[in-house]
Design a protein around this motif. Structure first.
Motif, PDB file in Angstrom:
ATOM      1  N   ALA A   1      57.680   8.319   0.087  1.00 11.57           N
ATOM      2  CA  ALA A   1      57.815   7.396   1.222  1.00 11.57           C
ATOM      3  C   ALA A   1      58.313   8.108   2.475  1.00 11.57           C
ATOM      4  N   ASP A   2      59.178   9.093   2.292  1.00 14.79           N
ATOM      5  CA  ASP A   2      59.781   9.780   3.434  1.00 14.79           C
ATOM      6  C   ASP A   2      58.966  10.954   3.956  1.00 14.79           C
ATOM      7  N   ALA A   3      58.058  11.509   3.146  1.00 12.94           N
ATOM      8  CA  ALA A   3      57.418  12.767   3.532  1.00 12.94           C
ATOM      9  C   ALA A   3      55.893  12.764   3.542  1.00 12.94           C
TER      10      ALA A   3
ATOM     11  N   PRO B   1      54.798   3.718   4.289  1.00 12.60           N
ATOM     12  CA  PRO B   1      54.894   3.036   5.587  1.00 12.60           C
ATOM     13  C   PRO B   1      53.881   3.544   6.627  1.00 12.60           C
ATOM     14  N   THR B   2      53.395   4.770   6.478  1.00 17.35           N
ATOM     15  CA  THR B   2      52.461   5.291   7.473  1.00 17.35           C
ATOM     16  C   THR B   2      51.034   4.782   7.292  1.00 17.35           C
TER      17      THR B   2
ATOM     18  N   LEU C   1      44.562  12.498   4.316  1.00 12.10           N
ATOM     19  CA  LEU C   1      45.926  12.043   4.041  1.00 12.10           C
ATOM     20  C   LEU C   1      46.750  13.142   3.385  1.00 12.10           C
ATOM     21  N   ARG C   2      47.889  13.435   3.987  1.00 11.81           N
ATOM     22  CA  ARG C   2      48.860  14.345   3.375  1.00 11.81           C
ATOM     23  C   ARG C   2      49.473  13.558   2.212  1.00 11.81           C
ATOM     24  N   THR C   3      49.174  14.000   1.006  1.00 12.01           N
ATOM     25  CA  THR C   3      49.491  13.213  -0.180  1.00 12.01           C
ATOM     26  C   THR C   3      50.539  13.886  -1.048  1.00 12.01           C
ATOM     27  N   GLY C   4      51.530  13.113  -1.448  1.00  7.98           N
ATOM     28  CA  GLY C   4      52.483  13.544  -2.460  1.00  7.98           C
ATOM     29  C   GLY C   4      51.874  13.236  -3.807  1.00  7.98           C
TER      30      GLY C   4
END
Length: 175
Positions: free
Chosen positions: A101-103, A154-155, A69-72
């Protein structure tokens, strides 16, 4: 609120930020903690006297079960002691959560005891599965199992938080 990428901060602004974070964390903010907050997006709150709040979002790769997972990853959330309990932390997190949420596929952070209620109130969830860090010798379990919180995006809305979560390695604390 101002949004700035690390590359947009001058050396003087980075020095001011480092001093602010050290003060906000009562001197308990190591060089590696500051390094962890760099390389991503900074959310900065100011008043007439200067910097009063900060949070950063840096990209990390976390592995949940078999899913990368690309995680912020949220670092260095702080509010000046003279301005606490005025909603600045919530305002910082609104910006942080919008970015995530957007990235990103997931938001994550390691919550302090003081910060945990803020994040839980905002919908962050405890990670309930075992934690580990990826090393050259394989996955090593970590002891931060009660402090890791995640924010679904959302992904990946149905992410199973009971699976093992593995972080990428870094200097200092893994999480």
């Amino acid at each position: 609120m101002r949004l700035r990428h690390t590359h947009q901060l001058s050396a003087a602004e980075r020095d001011t930020l480092r001093a602010f974070l050290s003060d906000a964390f009562d001197g308990d903010f190591a060089d590696f903690d500051f390094d962890h907050s760099l390389g991503g997006l900074h959310v900065l709150a100011d008043d007439h006297a200067g910097l009063v709040g900060h949070a950063s979002v840096v990209q990390r790769q976390l592995i949940a079960g078999a899913t990368v997972l690309r995680t912020g990853y949220v670092e260095a959330v702080a509010v000046a002691s003279r301005r606490r309990r005025e909603g600045i932390g919530d305002a910082l997190m609104v910006c942080v959560e919008d970015v995530i949420a957007d990235a990103y596929d997931l938001g994550a952070l390691s919550a302090s005891d003081d910060g945990r209620p803020l994040y839980l109130r905002r919908g962050w969830e405890p990670w309930n599965g075992p934690l580990g860090v990826l090393t050259l010798d394989g996955v090593r379990p970590t002891a931060d199992e009660d402090s890791i919180l995640v924010l679904r995006t959302p992904t990946h809305p149905g992410l199973d938080t009971t699976r093992r979560l593995i972080c990428d390695p870094r200097a200092g604390s893994a999480w």
